[in-house]
Design an enzyme around this catalytic site. Sequence first.
Site, short mmCIF file in Angstrom:
data_model
loop_
_atom_site.label_atom_id
_atom_site.label_comp_id
_atom_site.label_asym_id
_atom_site.label_seq_id
_atom_site.Cartn_x
_atom_site.Cartn_y
_atom_site.Cartn_z
N ASP A 68 27.73 -27.11 16.03
CA ASP A 68 28.03 -28.57 15.17
C ASP A 68 26.99 -29.00 14.76
O ASP A 68 26.01 -28.36 14.40
CB ASP A 68 28.80 -29.29 16.34
CG ASP A 68 27.85 -29.85 17.14
OD1 ASP A 68 26.83 -29.36 17.79
OD2 ASP A 68 27.69 -31.23 17.32
N THR A 83 20.07 -32.89 20.54
CA THR A 83 21.03 -32.37 19.85
C THR A 83 21.83 -31.98 20.78
O THR A 83 22.23 -30.83 21.23
CB THR A 83 20.51 -30.82 19.25
OG1 THR A 83 20.09 -30.03 20.35
CG2 THR A 83 19.55 -31.06 18.06
N GLY A 84 22.41 -33.05 21.46
CA GLY A 84 23.77 -32.98 22.25
C GLY A 84 24.81 -32.36 21.61
O GLY A 84 25.44 -32.88 20.49
N THR A 85 25.15 -31.08 21.72
CA THR A 85 25.56 -30.08 21.08
C THR A 85 26.79 -29.34 21.55
O THR A 85 26.94 -29.08 22.89
CB THR A 85 24.66 -29.48 20.41
OG1 THR A 85 24.81 -28.51 19.36
CG2 THR A 85 23.84 -28.62 21.56
N THR A 86 27.28 -28.32 20.67
CA THR A 86 28.01 -27.10 20.93
C THR A 86 27.64 -25.89 20.26
O THR A 86 27.54 -26.17 19.05
CB THR A 86 29.61 -27.29 20.79
OG1 THR A 86 29.90 -28.50 21.52
CG2 THR A 86 30.28 -26.30 21.36
#
Length: 219
Positions: free
Chosen positions: A37, A19-22
């Site tokens: 996101d 979950t490369g994420t913000t």
Amino acid sequence: MLRAGAPTAGSFRTEEVHTGTTIMAVEFDGGVVVGSDSRVSAGAAVVNRVFDKLSPLHQRIFCALSGSAADAQAIADMAAYQLELHGLELEEPPLVLAAANVVKNISYKYREDLLAHLIVAGWDQREGGQVYGTMGGMLIRQPFTIGGSGSSYIYGYVDAAYKPGMTPEECRRFTTNAITLAMNRDGSSGGVIYLVTITAAGVDHRVILGDELPKFYGE
């Protein structure tokens, strides 16, 4: 006989799903806003565009997930199970601090095996709205916090835009703007924005679709 260069058993590799994420959470007087996101990736491939990274730990306690999707969800599931038992034993809802400590302890215990960062946020009768960061087994309460790969693009914005005493609507706008800016710059963040507002009255879920996201310079 195997041909030279032919793939052998075990030679196929799959990329771990991240979950490369913000992710983000903000306190206000009487509650919290948690946002994320929705993009999930495996290597360069986007494997899910609308994954909800806001996972409930108890009735008024949520965590925001980042890192390995499987690892982060495993921590959330273990924490939710322990908190359910905790609530049954005490015959009252667990405190947000107790939930954050459970997540912190799991994260630290399995720090060599799991790759995940969770933000814990919620409301309880003792302290009201609370936000806790649990990076690497650390535990710290903050008025707001951000995490994930997209967070590195928005530290300047959140430091400049945050102000104490914001209303719930101002916190939702602050969170939406910050995550949108991160999604515009971070290739691992994208999709829609999930928002959860937690107060004594309950939990409010919202989804900000792509065509409803705020517009900024250069778009």
